[in-house]
Design a protein around this motif. Structure first.
Motif, short mmCIF file in Angstrom:
data_model
loop_
_atom_site.label_atom_id
_atom_site.label_comp_id
_atom_site.label_asym_id
_atom_site.label_seq_id
_atom_site.Cartn_x
_atom_site.Cartn_y
_atom_site.Cartn_z
N VAL A 116 -2.36 20.22 1.05
CA VAL A 116 -3.58 20.93 0.68
C VAL A 116 -4.39 21.30 1.92
CG1 VAL A 116 -5.81 20.66 -0.49
CG2 VAL A 116 -3.71 19.98 -1.65
N TRP A 117 -4.53 20.35 2.85
CA TRP A 117 -5.23 20.65 4.11
C TRP A 117 -4.53 21.79 4.85
CZ3 TRP A 117 -9.81 19.78 5.90
CH2 TRP A 117 -10.53 18.66 5.54
N TRP A 118 -3.21 21.70 4.94
CA TRP A 118 -2.44 22.71 5.66
C TRP A 118 -2.63 24.09 5.03
CZ3 TRP A 118 1.65 25.77 3.98
CH2 TRP A 118 2.23 26.56 4.97
N ALA A 119 -2.54 24.17 3.71
CA ALA A 119 -2.68 25.45 3.02
C ALA A 119 -4.08 26.04 3.24
CB ALA A 119 -2.40 25.29 1.53
N ALA A 120 -5.09 25.18 3.14
CA ALA A 120 -6.46 25.66 3.32
C ALA A 120 -6.70 26.14 4.75
CB ALA A 120 -7.45 24.55 2.97
N MET A 146 3.47 9.86 -1.93
CA MET A 146 3.42 11.20 -2.49
C MET A 146 2.01 11.79 -2.36
SD MET A 146 5.28 13.40 -3.74
CE MET A 146 5.47 14.76 -4.79
N ALA A 147 1.01 10.96 -2.53
CA ALA A 147 -0.37 11.44 -2.42
C ALA A 147 -0.68 11.89 -1.00
CB ALA A 147 -1.34 10.35 -2.85
N ALA A 148 -0.09 11.20 -0.02
CA ALA A 148 -0.32 11.57 1.38
C ALA A 148 0.27 12.95 1.67
CB ALA A 148 0.30 10.52 2.30
N VAL A 149 1.46 13.20 1.17
CA VAL A 149 2.10 14.51 1.38
C VAL A 149 1.28 15.60 0.71
CG1 VAL A 149 4.16 15.88 0.88
CG2 VAL A 149 4.39 13.50 1.62
N LEU A 150 0.80 15.33 -0.49
CA LEU A 150 -0.01 16.32 -1.20
C LEU A 150 -1.31 16.59 -0.46
CD1 LEU A 150 -0.37 18.11 -3.66
CD2 LEU A 150 -1.39 16.16 -4.83
N GLU A 151 -1.94 15.55 0.07
CA GLU A 151 -3.18 15.73 0.82
C GLU A 151 -2.96 16.58 2.06
OE1 GLU A 151 -6.65 13.17 3.09
OE2 GLU A 151 -5.09 12.11 2.00
N LEU A 161 -1.00 22.56 10.68
CA LEU A 161 -0.28 21.32 10.36
C LEU A 161 -0.80 20.16 11.22
CD1 LEU A 161 1.88 19.79 8.84
CD2 LEU A 161 3.53 20.53 10.57
N ALA A 162 -0.99 20.42 12.49
CA ALA A 162 -1.54 19.38 13.37
C ALA A 162 -2.94 18.98 12.91
CB ALA A 162 -1.57 19.88 14.81
N ALA A 163 -3.77 19.95 12.58
CA ALA A 163 -5.12 19.65 12.12
C ALA A 163 -5.12 18.93 10.78
CB ALA A 163 -5.92 20.95 12.01
N ALA A 164 -4.18 19.26 9.90
CA ALA A 164 -4.08 18.59 8.61
C ALA A 164 -3.70 17.12 8.79
CB ALA A 164 -3.05 19.30 7.73
N LEU A 165 -2.78 16.86 9.69
CA LEU A 165 -2.39 15.46 9.96
C LEU A 165 -3.56 14.68 10.57
CD1 LEU A 165 1.21 16.07 11.30
CD2 LEU A 165 0.58 15.04 9.11
#
Length: 54
Positions: free
Chosen positions: A9-13, A1-6, A38-42
């Motif tokens: 947050v990256w994606w939204a920013a 769950m923490a990974a999805v949240l991280e 999304l790619a950059a967040a991953l």
């Protein structure tokens, strides 16, 4: 769950930053920006984990 949240947050920013920096906000620009964010967040999550595992 923490990974999805991280990643979320990256994606939204990153998506928010993209929307601020482009001059014309049309649906295609939003879609491309969201996909790139999304790619950059991953990649950001993978990079952070790689550094943390050292």
């Amino acid at each position: 769950m923490a990974a999805v949240l991280e990643v979320l947050v990256w994606w939204a920013a990153l998506t928010g930053l993209w929307l601020v920096l482009i001059s014309t906000v049309d649906p295609l620009e939003v879609l491309v920006g969201a996909a790139a964010a999304l790619a950059a967040a991953l990649l950001a999550r993978a990079g952070r984990r790689a550094v943390a595992d050292r």
